[in-house]
Design a protein around this motif. Sequence first.
Motif, PDB file in Angstrom:
ATOM      1  N   ARG B 244       0.824  -1.211   0.000  1.00  0.00           N
ATOM      2  CA  ARG B 244       0.000   0.000   0.000  1.00  0.00           C
ATOM      3  C   ARG B 244       0.855   1.256   0.000  1.00  0.00           C
ATOM      4  O   ARG B 244       0.455   2.289  -0.505  1.00  0.00           O
ATOM      5  CB  ARG B 244      -0.924   0.019   1.222  1.00  0.00           C
ATOM      6  N   ARG B 245       2.023   1.140   0.610  1.00  0.00           N
ATOM      7  CA  ARG B 245       2.880   2.322   0.683  1.00  0.00           C
ATOM      8  C   ARG B 245       3.594   2.605  -0.631  1.00  0.00           C
ATOM      9  O   ARG B 245       4.200   3.643  -0.809  1.00  0.00           O
ATOM     10  CB  ARG B 245       3.930   2.124   1.786  1.00  0.00           C
ATOM     11  N   HIS B 246       3.529   1.672  -1.539  1.00  0.00           N
ATOM     12  CA  HIS B 246       4.261   1.854  -2.797  1.00  0.00           C
ATOM     13  C   HIS B 246       3.647   2.993  -3.608  1.00  0.00           C
ATOM     14  O   HIS B 246       2.430   3.132  -3.682  1.00  0.00           O
ATOM     15  CB  HIS B 246       4.228   0.548  -3.607  1.00  0.00           C
ATOM     16  N   SER B 247       4.500   3.773  -4.209  1.00  0.00           N
ATOM     17  CA  SER B 247       4.013   5.010  -4.835  1.00  0.00           C
ATOM     18  C   SER B 247       3.072   4.731  -6.000  1.00  0.00           C
ATOM     19  O   SER B 247       2.185   5.512  -6.292  1.00  0.00           O
ATOM     20  CB  SER B 247       5.204   5.835  -5.325  1.00  0.00           C
ATOM     21  N   ASP B 248       3.248   3.596  -6.665  1.00  0.00           N
ATOM     22  CA  ASP B 248       2.402   3.302  -7.817  1.00  0.00           C
ATOM     23  C   ASP B 248       1.055   2.696  -7.431  1.00  0.00           C
ATOM     24  O   ASP B 248       0.208   2.491  -8.285  1.00  0.00           O
ATOM     25  CB  ASP B 248       3.128   2.317  -8.746  1.00  0.00           C
ATOM     26  N   TYR B 249       0.912   2.413  -6.137  1.00  0.00           N
ATOM     27  CA  TYR B 249      -0.258   1.652  -5.702  1.00  0.00           C
ATOM     28  C   TYR B 249      -1.560   2.315  -6.137  1.00  0.00           C
ATOM     29  O   TYR B 249      -2.505   1.661  -6.549  1.00  0.00           O
ATOM     30  CB  TYR B 249      -0.197   1.510  -4.180  1.00  0.00           C
ATOM     31  N   GLU B 250      -1.595   3.650  -6.085  1.00  0.00           N
ATOM     32  CA  GLU B 250      -2.824   4.389  -6.397  1.00  0.00           C
ATOM     33  C   GLU B 250      -3.255   4.182  -7.843  1.00  0.00           C
ATOM     34  O   GLU B 250      -4.417   4.300  -8.183  1.00  0.00           O
ATOM     35  CB  GLU B 250      -2.607   5.882  -6.149  1.00  0.00           C
ATOM     36  N   LYS B 251      -2.290   3.882  -8.692  1.00  0.00           N
ATOM     37  CA  LYS B 251      -2.621   3.773 -10.111  1.00  0.00           C
ATOM     38  C   LYS B 251      -3.226   2.415 -10.469  1.00  0.00           C
ATOM     39  O   LYS B 251      -3.638   2.213 -11.590  1.00  0.00           O
ATOM     40  CB  LYS B 251      -1.351   4.007 -10.939  1.00  0.00           C
ATOM     41  N   TRP B 252      -3.194   1.518  -9.540  1.00  0.00           N
ATOM     42  CA  TRP B 252      -3.696   0.177  -9.843  1.00  0.00           C
ATOM     43  C   TRP B 252      -5.154   0.054  -9.437  1.00  0.00           C
ATOM     44  O   TRP B 252      -5.589   0.636  -8.458  1.00  0.00           O
ATOM     45  CB  TRP B 252      -2.859  -0.874  -9.104  1.00  0.00           C
ATOM     46  N   GLU B 253      -5.884  -0.723 -10.196  1.00  0.00           N
ATOM     47  CA  GLU B 253      -7.269  -1.009  -9.825  1.00  0.00           C
ATOM     48  C   GLU B 253      -7.262  -2.235  -8.917  1.00  0.00           C
ATOM     49  O   GLU B 253      -6.747  -3.289  -9.299  1.00  0.00           O
ATOM     50  CB  GLU B 253      -8.078  -1.273 -11.092  1.00  0.00           C
ATOM     51  N   ILE B 254      -7.816  -2.066  -7.722  1.00  0.00           N
ATOM     52  CA  ILE B 254      -7.758  -3.152  -6.749  1.00  0.00           C
ATOM     53  C   ILE B 254      -9.080  -3.906  -6.775  1.00  0.00           C
ATOM     54  O   ILE B 254     -10.144  -3.315  -6.594  1.00  0.00           O
ATOM     55  CB  ILE B 254      -7.517  -2.613  -5.320  1.00  0.00           C
ATOM     56  N   VAL B 255      -8.993  -5.196  -7.013  1.00  0.00           N
ATOM     57  CA  VAL B 255     -10.206  -6.012  -7.036  1.00  0.00           C
ATOM     58  C   VAL B 255     -10.210  -6.861  -5.769  1.00  0.00           C
ATOM     59  O   VAL B 255      -9.393  -7.766  -5.619  1.00  0.00           O
ATOM     60  CB  VAL B 255     -10.211  -6.912  -8.291  1.00  0.00           C
ATOM     61  N   THR B 256     -11.110  -6.509  -4.865  1.00  0.00           N
ATOM     62  CA  THR B 256     -11.218  -7.311  -3.639  1.00  0.00           C
ATOM     63  C   THR B 256     -12.671  -7.713  -3.472  1.00  0.00           C
ATOM     64  O   THR B 256     -13.529  -7.319  -4.259  1.00  0.00           O
ATOM     65  CB  THR B 256     -10.797  -6.507  -2.399  1.00  0.00           C
ATOM     66  N   LYS B 257     -12.919  -8.448  -2.415  1.00  0.00           N
ATOM     67  CA  LYS B 257     -14.311  -8.878  -2.230  1.00  0.00           C
ATOM     68  C   LYS B 257     -15.208  -7.702  -1.870  1.00  0.00           C
ATOM     69  O   LYS B 257     -16.417  -7.784  -1.990  1.00  0.00           O
ATOM     70  CB  LYS B 257     -14.392  -9.978  -1.180  1.00  0.00           C
ATOM     71  N   ASN B 258     -14.588  -6.614  -1.443  1.00  0.00           N
ATOM     72  CA  ASN B 258     -15.398  -5.460  -1.045  1.00  0.00           C
ATOM     73  C   ASN B 258     -15.531  -4.414  -2.146  1.00  0.00           C
ATOM     74  O   ASN B 258     -16.243  -3.440  -1.996  1.00  0.00           O
ATOM     75  CB  ASN B 258     -14.770  -4.782   0.170  1.00  0.00           C
ATOM     76  N   SER B 259     -14.767  -4.582  -3.218  1.00  0.00           N
ATOM     77  CA  SER B 259     -14.794  -3.520  -4.228  1.00  0.00           C
ATOM     78  C   SER B 259     -16.022  -3.691  -5.107  1.00  0.00           C
ATOM     79  O   SER B 259     -15.983  -4.293  -6.169  1.00  0.00           O
ATOM     80  CB  SER B 259     -13.515  -3.569  -5.079  1.00  0.00           C
ATOM     81  N   ALA B 260     -17.124  -3.178  -4.619  1.00  0.00           N
ATOM     82  CA  ALA B 260     -18.392  -3.321  -5.338  1.00  0.00           C
ATOM     83  C   ALA B 260     -18.410  -2.362  -6.522  1.00  0.00           C
ATOM     84  O   ALA B 260     -17.861  -1.273  -6.464  1.00  0.00           O
ATOM     85  CB  ALA B 260     -19.552  -3.010  -4.399  1.00  0.00           C
ATOM     86  N   ARG B 261     -19.038  -2.804  -7.555  1.00  0.00           N
ATOM     87  CA  ARG B 261     -19.135  -1.958  -8.745  1.00  0.00           C
ATOM     88  C   ARG B 261     -20.505  -2.118  -9.354  1.00  0.00           C
ATOM     89  O   ARG B 261     -21.231  -3.048  -9.056  1.00  0.00           O
ATOM     90  CB  ARG B 261     -18.087  -2.388  -9.771  1.00  0.00           C
ATOM     91  N   GLY B 262     -20.829  -1.210 -10.218  1.00  0.00           N
ATOM     92  CA  GLY B 262     -22.100  -1.300 -10.930  1.00  0.00           C
ATOM     93  C   GLY B 262     -22.037  -2.406 -11.967  1.00  0.00           C
ATOM     94  O   GLY B 262     -21.061  -3.138 -12.066  1.00  0.00           O
ATOM     95  N   GLU B 263     -23.090  -2.529 -12.701  1.00  0.00           N
ATOM     96  CA  GLU B 263     -23.157  -3.577 -13.714  1.00  0.00           C
ATOM     97  C   GLU B 263     -22.053  -3.373 -14.752  1.00  0.00           C
ATOM     98  O   GLU B 263     -21.847  -2.283 -15.261  1.00  0.00           O
ATOM     99  CB  GLU B 263     -24.531  -3.539 -14.393  1.00  0.00           C
ATOM    100  N   ALA B 264     -21.340  -4.443 -15.035  1.00  0.00           N
ATOM    101  CA  ALA B 264     -20.217  -4.329 -15.971  1.00  0.00           C
ATOM    102  C   ALA B 264     -20.727  -4.265 -17.402  1.00  0.00           C
ATOM    103  O   ALA B 264     -21.806  -4.760 -17.703  1.00  0.00           O
ATOM    104  CB  ALA B 264     -19.309  -5.535 -15.802  1.00  0.00           C
ATOM    105  N   PRO B 265     -19.969  -3.647 -18.285  1.00  0.00           N
ATOM    106  CA  PRO B 265     -20.372  -3.626 -19.685  1.00  0.00           C
ATOM    107  C   PRO B 265     -20.344  -5.027 -20.290  1.00  0.00           C
ATOM    108  O   PRO B 265     -19.943  -5.977 -19.640  1.00  0.00           O
ATOM    109  CB  PRO B 265     -19.317  -2.729 -20.340  1.00  0.00           C
ATOM    110  N   TYR B 266     -20.703  -5.066 -21.554  1.00  0.00           N
ATOM    111  CA  TYR B 266     -21.023  -6.345 -22.180  1.00  0.00           C
ATOM    112  C   TYR B 266     -19.958  -7.419 -22.045  1.00  0.00           C
ATOM    113  O   TYR B 266     -20.236  -8.527 -21.635  1.00  0.00           O
ATOM    114  CB  TYR B 266     -21.313  -6.122 -23.673  1.00  0.00           C
ATOM    115  N   TYR B 267     -18.714  -7.094 -22.422  1.00  0.00           N
ATOM    116  CA  TYR B 267     -17.737  -8.178 -22.537  1.00  0.00           C
ATOM    117  C   TYR B 267     -17.591  -8.924 -21.216  1.00  0.00           C
ATOM    118  O   TYR B 267     -17.724 -10.144 -21.165  1.00  0.00           O
ATOM    119  CB  TYR B 267     -16.379  -7.619 -22.988  1.00  0.00           C
ATOM    120  N   ALA B 268     -17.342  -8.147 -20.153  1.00  0.00           N
ATOM    121  CA  ALA B 268     -17.117  -8.782 -18.857  1.00  0.00           C
ATOM    122  C   ALA B 268     -18.362  -9.546 -18.416  1.00  0.00           C
ATOM    123  O   ALA B 268     -18.277 -10.672 -17.911  1.00  0.00           O
ATOM    124  CB  ALA B 268     -16.744  -7.731 -17.827  1.00  0.00           C
TER     125      ALA B 268
END
Lengths: 422, 860
Positions: B244-268
Amino acid sequence: MEPTKNNNQEPGVQNPLSEPVQEAQAGEPSRTSWWRRLLDFFFDNRIEELEAVNALRNGGNSITFFIDRYIFRRHCPYCYGYVSKRIYRERSRPGRHSKASGIPLHLPTLKIYECPHCSRELPSDFFASMSSSIAVIGGRDAGKSSFITVFCDILLNKPSILNELGIFGSILNPDGAEQFESNRWMLIDQNTTLSGTVEMQNPIVVRLQSKYHKRSMYITLIDSPGEHFEELSTLIAHHPTLQYADGIIFLMNPLDINGIVELIEQENPGTVPSRFERPITPNFNLVENLHKLYITTKRIDPNSQISVPTVFCLSRADLLEDVTSLYIPQDVDTNLAEVEDVMEEMELVASDLHELLEETDMRLLNLMAKSFNKYKLFPVSPLGKAPTGQAGRQTIIGGIEPKGILQPFIWLLLEFNFIKKR
Amino acid sequence: MTKTIEFAQHIRTSSKARRGFRTFKRTLSVITDQLDEKLGTYGVYTPTQYQNFQEMEPKDYPKLFMFYRLEGRRVLCKSTYEGNDLHSYPPRAGNYIAHALICNIEERFNPIEVFKKATWKTIDNIRDEDDVAGVDLSIEALRVSLQENHEDTSYLKVLLEPPHEGYNRQNMFKQAVDAIINQKKVIIVDDKEMLESWMFCLLQAFPEEFVFKSLNIASFSNSNLLMEVCNVLCFEPENVEKIRRHSDYEKWEIVTKNSARGEAPYYARVLTECIAEKDGKDFAAFKREVFKEFDSTSTFSVEEFNKHARFFDELHKIGEMSEEGFVGFLSLYIKEYAKVRVIFEEIKSKKIWKKIMVFWKALKGEKPTHNLENYKFILENYSVPGETDQLWLEFEKMVVQSRDFQNNLDTLLDYYRLTKIENPQRLTTYFPKIEQIIGLIENPEIAKARINDVFNTISSLDGQSKAKLEAQLRDIEIIQQIKDANGHEKVIVLYNNRAIFKSESIQIEIEKLIGRLSWEQVFTLIKDGKRECLQYLIEHGPPITFSNVKLVSMLIKSDYREYQADIFELYSELNDKNDFLRCSPKGIQDMIFSKIFISTVPELEKYLGLYKEMIAGEIIVKKFLDVANHSEVWLLCELCYSIQNSNHLRLSQYPNIRNISDTSRNLIFNAVNDLSVEIPERYRQLAEWLSRQKYIKRLVPKSRMEEFSYDDLRSIGAIGEFKDIRKKIKGDSLSEDDLLKLVKLPWEYFCWKELCEQLSVEENREIPNLIAQIIEKFYRSRDDFKYRMWCLLACEYITYLIKYEKSKEFRYCLDIIRINWKEYEFISNRLLVIMYGTNPLYENFKQKSKGFGLSKGPSL
């Protein structure tokens, strides 16, 4: 060495090459520091013309540059790279609004000191204090990680002779603290030996303070795989600035010294595998590599000695306790309270070890005397006892009982003039 | 089908042979030292500190699989935790084997198959090979046989089970897939048992080309090291805090069990549903249908992914789609013929005919980009007479009008034949195009055949259209007639059939048929009394028809003689005067001759060239002699003299003068016979020659330079004597006597030059003084001959000074010897003859006013 590179060298300063190095011998502790600085001044023209140095040169007049660059020179506690008070980044504080009018209050910006080489933020009082970096090096399997972990644990958590001397400290960098915590959990809480170090670890930066004076001191403990020290090219690649360390703790695995292995074999047959089953890296090679590093990086003249205070520690000294009459002082629960007592004990221990090495590896001793100006020998035993194998993991039954860990540090602190004799 | 791929190998582990964690073996021919270092660094396995590590066996630790690109190579790496190391005493934990397989970046294969089939090194292998004494570093490349279409979907099911323990992995998978196709960097956080499945699942979730181009993935990591080479990393929850302390960490998309998102577009979404077999969807079909759309040329944009996935998803639902929905769906794929075809196949198989009508409407909104025949199958499969006819006709009209048939009548008629719908509206669609194409056919035979084709294909052709086509055919024949006619007859045929030309394209037509009329054709037409043809061309033809339209329009007037001045003026502007004069009737020729004006020899030469085919030579010469000045006449005389003496060099400038007749020559010589004609200096010799040959009878005055010629001078050897002139001069300076002794007649300017070059500077300065003294002496002694002679020598001396630009001496000389106008004229005449170029001194000299006046002393 190219003395002409330094354009700001004062007129009339003689070419340092012409002066014999032996003159710069340690005298009184107060003079040591002065000599060291003078030597650094003369012998360190190698510092790369980095952007930061150029920025520094352009930032002020030549006199201030000269003072910053050569008189009040500092090395980054993380990478030993050259840092200066005048190289900093400004960070604005988050804006606030006054409660009454909602007018934003503009607070002055913060100066963030950063190392231009490794981009790590320096401690806020870094330039206000004395700073020394100590590199812990040694061949593979010498116990560097354990040594560093145990030292930090004693410093932070255990009553020891350091407390008696009025010295206390803390780990500054979160990476280092995490590294330490992880190792401490394994070694002390779980009583399990540490895994072999396979990649460069985060350095642990420790700030030492004394209740007797205002100065504080930073020491950087760098833990790296022992394989790095066995070849000069690898050493230079992985530790490009090691030669700027102010002190060296060199750990030696006693099982790499054939004479000692033979002694153990005589006393307790079967405890140590034969040399045909176990690869050996002679400590001689490592010491030689270190000396070559200093020469290659033009830190010293080919025929001169390394003037940095160096401690050679015979690690896992507990193996020898039964075999020889080697005495290793306790680190915790000690009854020593005076510096003089500690020094006396140190001398005793060092001469014991010296004798042991005279019997077992005279060649190494001669090399030390040839290559190092100031060095000392200490036996250390971070674990205090031999671990026993259980299902793939070596456990330490009854927990660790560190011995002799603090002595090398105290000797170095005396050399740095951080601890004063009364 | 199997194929074999060769992988270079790299193994790093702890060994006695290498004394620690070092490269145990590597394929030396491929893996350089630099690459070795990097592979070793990335393959490092740092075990996680599990709370219950004491109960765990090495096999319980997650394996690190890596699939990444490094320095232009493809690397597949398997790194496993192996517990205690082999080189320490006592053995320490932390040992691992990192076995990397490296191949060319161009290779394509199923990575999962390689991970499964490759012979990975185990700790037992290493232990067997390891030896304190040392082991050979090199290892041969590994050959792995792979199947072409290897399918392994076992990992997919494991991952996408129904949600439990707080993990909704389907949602996580959707999020990860969507982030990857959006070219984001992704960190997936899941339990250690699942990490391997995540990696293999994601490797199967995309088309092969995308996987190899854009996916660099590691199944397990616990530091930021792999962030350098991978864009998808899998982490255990225990290790996330570390980075988490790594400077590039913010640029990454983190997929965890809590990272809720809206309905994904078609492909996914569709991909996930297919893998989870939701609503009977099939992942094999998804791979077959969607993956095939991507190849090495694809851009792999997120739109592209979603478009193809949507097509796969919604194709089967078109029966239930609303009209707007279907139009929207169709409009996405309207540009892709293959997809449109699939949609129709679907409509056909499900017999949802009402969608056809919607399809037509949707098509109308789009610009048709396809060939009409692509849609032929629609009619074949679906024909409801009367219902789709009108739509087809509209569509047909749109296609036919927008397409450029490039004179290809066959394609157009093929279009017509596509349907048998009988409707007069079709004629209005096709007939203008047919007319246009036939109009462009030049060969009358082909045009005839084509028109017959049209008659045969379009049976419903009405009378008016038929007549139009026949008229077109007639026109083509007439045009062929015009083309076949010769010369001026073309114009006559064209004039007779002028009715067929439409006013808007008449100029182009005439230009194409007639081109440019020569003067011969013009005068023939005038002679034959076809003035109306010419008048027609002047009015309707393009400007290029005549070289000068105005001139022609004057010539065709019956009273053209009244416009003599205008005709001559237009004639003089012509570029092809020669042609004009050659072809014109005598009346016009005479009129032209009466107007021309020749004053210089070059002009004369030009006209002689023009009219050499005619008898006009003497007339031209006379015209020249009437107006030319004397020097021009003399020049002509000189040329005649050159003819007489066959001096070709001189005549090469004026080739036409050579053709001058004897009569004309006599005319010329007569012209200079008159005493009033001045004889310029340079022609004096010529005049004398003419006089000697009795061509002229007038008196020719003698030339002043007659007696002195260079050859004479040489014969008396005066110049030869200069060699020892210094010896002849007594003492050190030149005296009057010396000069008198040296200088003899004839003594031209170059003799002065020779003399002055032999003398010293001081002596040179002395010369004007000496000359002045000698002249003075002879003047006083009344020796007229010698006085005149020395005046002449003085002039020659000044000539020499000017010719060789001796400015200093010249000024000095003029201070001592004053010359009068007569002498000035003499000098200038001399200089005229001898100067080839000019120099500043000469220019100065030519301006008489500067420094010259009447002499005070004796003069010539």
